[in-house]
Design a protein around this motif. Structure first.
Motif, PDB file in Angstrom:
ATOM      1  N   LYS A  38     -14.238 -21.172  43.732  1.00 40.72           N
ATOM      2  CA  LYS A  38     -13.130 -20.651  43.131  1.00 40.72           C
ATOM      3  C   LYS A  38     -13.654 -18.777  42.418  1.00 40.72           C
ATOM      4  CE  LYS A  38     -12.210 -21.848  38.022  1.00 40.72           C
ATOM      5  NZ  LYS A  38     -12.015 -22.578  37.067  1.00 40.72           N
ATOM      6  N   LEU A  39     -15.096 -19.020  42.365  1.00 40.84           N
ATOM      7  CA  LEU A  39     -15.388 -16.884  42.072  1.00 40.84           C
ATOM      8  C   LEU A  39     -14.826 -16.071  43.348  1.00 40.84           C
ATOM      9  CD1 LEU A  39     -19.476 -18.315  41.852  1.00 40.84           C
ATOM     10  CD2 LEU A  39     -17.621 -16.673  39.870  1.00 40.84           C
ATOM     11  N   LEU A  40     -15.065 -16.524  44.480  1.00 37.21           N
ATOM     12  CA  LEU A  40     -14.172 -15.354  45.614  1.00 37.21           C
ATOM     13  C   LEU A  40     -13.034 -15.487  45.751  1.00 37.21           C
ATOM     14  CD1 LEU A  40     -14.927 -13.837  47.959  1.00 37.21           C
ATOM     15  CD2 LEU A  40     -14.660 -16.013  49.605  1.00 37.21           C
ATOM     16  N   ALA A  41     -12.222 -16.912  45.171  1.00 37.32           N
ATOM     17  CA  ALA A  41     -10.804 -16.567  44.782  1.00 37.32           C
ATOM     18  C   ALA A  41     -10.597 -15.758  43.954  1.00 37.32           C
ATOM     19  CB  ALA A  41      -9.952 -17.949  44.446  1.00 37.32           C
ATOM     20  N   GLN A  42     -11.348 -15.435  42.218  1.00 40.63           N
ATOM     21  CA  GLN A  42     -11.478 -14.848  41.350  1.00 40.63           C
ATOM     22  C   GLN A  42     -11.408 -13.268  41.798  1.00 40.63           C
ATOM     23  OE1 GLN A  42     -14.018 -16.929  39.067  1.00 40.63           O
ATOM     24  NE2 GLN A  42     -12.282 -18.401  37.782  1.00 40.63           N
ATOM     25  N   THR A  43     -12.069 -12.786  42.316  1.00 39.12           N
ATOM     26  CA  THR A  43     -13.046 -12.161  42.236  1.00 39.12           C
ATOM     27  C   THR A  43     -12.906 -11.023  43.747  1.00 39.12           C
ATOM     28  OG1 THR A  43     -15.477 -12.461  43.317  1.00 39.12           O
ATOM     29  CG2 THR A  43     -15.072 -12.315  41.118  1.00 39.12           C
ATOM     30  N   GLY A  44     -12.562 -11.976  45.053  1.00 34.54           N
ATOM     31  CA  GLY A  44     -12.571 -11.003  46.270  1.00 34.54           C
ATOM     32  C   GLY A  44     -13.712 -10.610  46.549  1.00 34.54           C
ATOM     33  N   ASP A  45     -15.046 -11.581  46.812  1.00 36.67           N
ATOM     34  CA  ASP A  45     -15.917  -9.967  46.855  1.00 36.67           C
ATOM     35  C   ASP A  45     -16.893 -11.476  46.997  1.00 36.67           C
ATOM     36  OD1 ASP A  45     -17.877  -8.470  47.239  1.00 36.67           O
ATOM     37  OD2 ASP A  45     -17.751  -7.229  45.012  1.00 36.67           O
ATOM     38  N   LEU A  46     -17.804 -11.720  47.923  1.00 32.88           N
ATOM     39  CA  LEU A  46     -19.035 -12.268  47.756  1.00 32.88           C
ATOM     40  C   LEU A  46     -20.296 -12.280  47.632  1.00 32.88           C
ATOM     41  CD1 LEU A  46     -18.712 -14.055  51.571  1.00 32.88           C
ATOM     42  CD2 LEU A  46     -17.835 -14.897  49.793  1.00 32.88           C
ATOM     43  N   ARG A  47     -20.051 -10.625  47.256  1.00 38.19           N
ATOM     44  CA  ARG A  47     -21.617  -9.987  46.246  1.00 38.19           C
ATOM     45  C   ARG A  47     -21.313 -10.437  44.851  1.00 38.19           C
ATOM     46  NH1 ARG A  47     -20.936  -6.777  50.193  1.00 38.19           N
ATOM     47  NH2 ARG A  47     -22.606  -5.667  51.303  1.00 38.19           N
ATOM     48  N   ALA A  48     -20.251  -9.826  44.786  1.00 38.05           N
ATOM     49  CA  ALA A  48     -19.634 -11.087  42.484  1.00 38.05           C
ATOM     50  C   ALA A  48     -20.419 -11.806  42.943  1.00 38.05           C
ATOM     51  CB  ALA A  48     -18.486 -10.715  43.068  1.00 38.05           C
ATOM     52  N   VAL A  49     -19.828 -12.961  43.671  1.00 38.75           N
ATOM     53  CA  VAL A  49     -19.991 -15.096  43.723  1.00 38.75           C
ATOM     54  C   VAL A  49     -21.587 -14.707  43.604  1.00 38.75           C
ATOM     55  CG1 VAL A  49     -20.179 -16.765  45.465  1.00 38.75           C
ATOM     56  CG2 VAL A  49     -17.918 -15.032  45.672  1.00 38.75           C
ATOM     57  N   VAL A  50     -22.522 -13.596  44.810  1.00 35.25           N
ATOM     58  CA  VAL A  50     -23.698 -13.933  44.497  1.00 35.25           C
ATOM     59  C   VAL A  50     -24.402 -13.597  43.014  1.00 35.25           C
ATOM     60  CG1 VAL A  50     -25.705 -13.441  45.603  1.00 35.25           C
ATOM     61  CG2 VAL A  50     -24.293 -13.934  46.500  1.00 35.25           C
ATOM     62  N   ALA A  51     -23.808 -12.772  42.541  1.00 34.50           N
ATOM     63  CA  ALA A  51     -23.835 -12.362  41.302  1.00 34.50           C
ATOM     64  C   ALA A  51     -24.408 -13.072  40.270  1.00 34.50           C
ATOM     65  CB  ALA A  51     -23.626 -10.935  40.782  1.00 34.50           C
ATOM     66  N   ASP A  52     -22.844 -13.690  40.509  1.00 31.18           N
ATOM     67  CA  ASP A  52     -22.646 -15.110  39.193  1.00 31.18           C
ATOM     68  C   ASP A  52     -23.299 -16.597  39.536  1.00 31.18           C
ATOM     69  OD1 ASP A  52     -21.203 -17.286  38.628  1.00 31.18           O
ATOM     70  OD2 ASP A  52     -20.155 -15.750  37.212  1.00 31.18           O
ATOM     71  N   CYS A  53     -23.427 -16.572  41.003  1.00 28.73           N
ATOM     72  CA  CYS A  53     -24.783 -17.319  41.401  1.00 28.73           C
ATOM     73  C   CYS A  53     -26.033 -17.601  40.501  1.00 28.73           C
ATOM     74  CB  CYS A  53     -24.818 -17.786  42.793  1.00 28.73           C
ATOM     75  SG  CYS A  53     -23.095 -18.698  43.109  1.00 28.73           S
ATOM     76  N   VAL A  54     -26.839 -15.667  41.012  1.00 28.71           N
ATOM     77  CA  VAL A  54     -27.449 -15.510  40.093  1.00 28.71           C
ATOM     78  C   VAL A  54     -27.872 -15.651  38.319  1.00 28.71           C
ATOM     79  CG1 VAL A  54     -29.772 -13.159  39.544  1.00 28.71           C
ATOM     80  CG2 VAL A  54     -28.344 -13.623  42.104  1.00 28.71           C
ATOM     81  N   ARG A  55     -26.592 -15.447  37.925  1.00 23.58           N
ATOM     82  CA  ARG A  55     -26.855 -15.526  36.167  1.00 23.58           C
ATOM     83  C   ARG A  55     -26.993 -16.960  36.597  1.00 23.58           C
ATOM     84  NH1 ARG A  55     -23.265 -17.027  33.458  1.00 23.58           N
ATOM     85  NH2 ARG A  55     -21.573 -17.505  34.967  1.00 23.58           N
ATOM     86  N   ARG A  56     -25.931 -17.846  36.881  1.00 22.69           N
ATOM     87  CA  ARG A  56     -26.145 -19.683  36.649  1.00 22.69           C
ATOM     88  C   ARG A  56     -27.650 -19.664  36.822  1.00 22.69           C
ATOM     89  NH1 ARG A  56     -21.148 -21.611  37.018  1.00 22.69           N
ATOM     90  NH2 ARG A  56     -19.398 -19.959  37.652  1.00 22.69           N
ATOM     91  N   THR A  57     -27.925 -19.862  38.280  1.00 21.56           N
ATOM     92  CA  THR A  57     -29.997 -20.459  38.559  1.00 21.56           C
ATOM     93  C   THR A  57     -30.352 -19.938  37.359  1.00 21.56           C
ATOM     94  OG1 THR A  57     -29.914 -19.553  40.675  1.00 21.56           O
ATOM     95  CG2 THR A  57     -31.327 -20.437  40.277  1.00 21.56           C
ATOM     96  N   ALA A  58     -30.750 -18.446  36.798  1.00 21.26           N
ATOM     97  CA  ALA A  58     -31.722 -18.456  35.484  1.00 21.26           C
ATOM     98  C   ALA A  58     -31.733 -18.163  34.424  1.00 21.26           C
ATOM     99  CB  ALA A  58     -31.818 -16.820  35.886  1.00 21.26           C
ATOM    100  N   ALA A  59     -29.868 -18.339  34.089  1.00 20.64           N
ATOM    101  CA  ALA A  59     -30.061 -19.464  32.728  1.00 20.64           C
ATOM    102  C   ALA A  59     -31.019 -20.571  31.834  1.00 20.64           C
ATOM    103  CB  ALA A  59     -27.926 -19.973  32.923  1.00 20.64           C
TER     104      ALA A  59
END
Length: 363
Positions: free
Chosen positions: A342-363
């Motif tokens: 879903k994140l990739l569909a929204q951003t079109g960028d795997l880097r953005a996917v990783v960045a969001d997952c880093v944020r979720r992991t540390a939350a």
């Protein structure tokens, strides 16, 4: 009440590019130097782009969830000082060139298993549940076999491999399955038979030691526990706690069946392998193989069957409300694989996917 502990493997990534970084030695040093020291919590994994932590045994699922969040946040803090982040991702969405650790054990694996070891940048979640004896533990292993693929589907969090969509919910399970001792096993029937097979496998010379018994579920080498190893590391800490809750329910239910003289289902390893493949391929997006019938069924139907199977144990442990809440969230929001896509569909960028997952992991 049975105690539960969790081991989670986390991916170390560059905060700017999202690419995996070989920083485990530095992160572990930072953890060791932290006030109070965390040497007993964090440790190295096969690849230097990973770090692992282990919780203490807990009986409260709320306390376990809090501890998982705590150590994720601590790992993120130690990595941040190095310009890195930690991501609860079972594979790297971006292309990676793994770096095997320099320890003697890791180098032995590299020498003997070649690309299987060199490409093995995957992160899993291992759940330990206490048992009273090896005999009880093996009785549990024999009876939880059909349900392990369901846990894999629920935890699936590795849709991308080397920058491409793998077509799987859990591609980690396919990569992990390259190890010769990985996957489902037959019914053992007794602790003696279990230990005989393990000893024979080590004596074959293919495996270095008993630590390389990579069954989907096994008797722990170090603790008096059943260790369920089938799951991807979950993107959300609450999903990890759900895994632990359901695994404890499975262990308690299986033990009661054993004590009541109820025999284990005799599904063949061949069928269990098909169920595991289906779970890894589909995640929660399509049908799964129902553990009772070994025939296709909607994923939600199979998950409801798992809940019903362990409900009595959940009630006795006071875990029903927590399990219902987390299952509802999982079915509503999807597993990690669904979130990543879903994140990739929204951003079109795997880097953005990783960045969001880093944020979720540390939350």
């Amino acid at each position: 009440m049975r105690s539960v502990g969790v081991e989670e493997e986390l991916l170390l990534v560059d905060r700017e590019t999202g690419e995996p970084r070989a920083l485990s030695t530095a992160v572990l040093a930072a953890a060791s130097d932290a006030p109070g020291g965390h040497d007993d919590v964090f440790e190295a994994e096969l690849q230097k782009q990973q770090v692992e932590f282990a919780t203490r045994p807990q009986t409260s699922m709320g306390d376990l969830a809090d501890e998982i969040r705590r150590w994720r946040a601590e790992a993120a803090r130690h990595a941040e000082g190095l310009g890195a982040g930690v991501a609860a991702l079972a594979t790297s969405p971006l292309p990676a060139s793994p770096t095997i650790g320099s320890g003697e054990r890791h180098q032995w694996l590299k020498e003997h298993f070649g690309l299987t070891a060199s490409e093995q940048l995957t992160s899993g979640c291992h759940v330990h549940v206490s048992v009273e004896s090896d005999e009880e533990g093996v009785a549990v292993l024999d009876r939880i076999r059909p349900w392990l693929a369901v846990l894999l589907a629920m935890s699936a969090n590795s849709p991308f491999w080397q920058g491409e969509d793998s077509g799987y919910g859990s591609y980690r399970s396919r990569v992990w399955g390259r190890w010769p001792s990985a996957g489902p096993v037959e019914v053992f029937g007794s602790a003696d038979r279990y230990h005989e097979q393990v000893n024979d496998m080590v004596a074959s010379g293919v495996l270095l030691d008993k630590g390389m018994i990579y069954f989907d579920a096994r008797l722990s080498v170090a603790y008096p526990t059943v260790e369920v190893r089938v799951a991807d590391v979950c993107l959300d800490a609450g999903s990890t706690a759900l895994m632990a809750t359901l695994v404890r329910g499975l262990v308690e239910t299986a033990s009661r069946q054993w004590k009541d003289g109820e025999p284990p289902a005799r599904h063949s390893v061949a069928l269990l392998r098909l169920a595991a493949w289906r779970a890894g391929r589909s995640g929660l997006a399509e049908e799964l193989i129902h553990p009772g019938t070994m025939r296709p069924a909607p994923a939600e139907t199979v998950i409801r069957a798992l809940f019903d199977h362990v409900r009595d144990a959940l009630e006795d442990n006071g875990d029903v409300a927590f399990a219902q809440e987390r299952l509802a969230a999982l079915l509503r929001d999807g597993n990690g694989a669904a979130v990543q896509r879903k994140l990739l569909a929204q951003t079109g960028d795997l880097r953005a996917v990783v960045a969001d997952c880093v944020r979720r992991t540390a939350a």
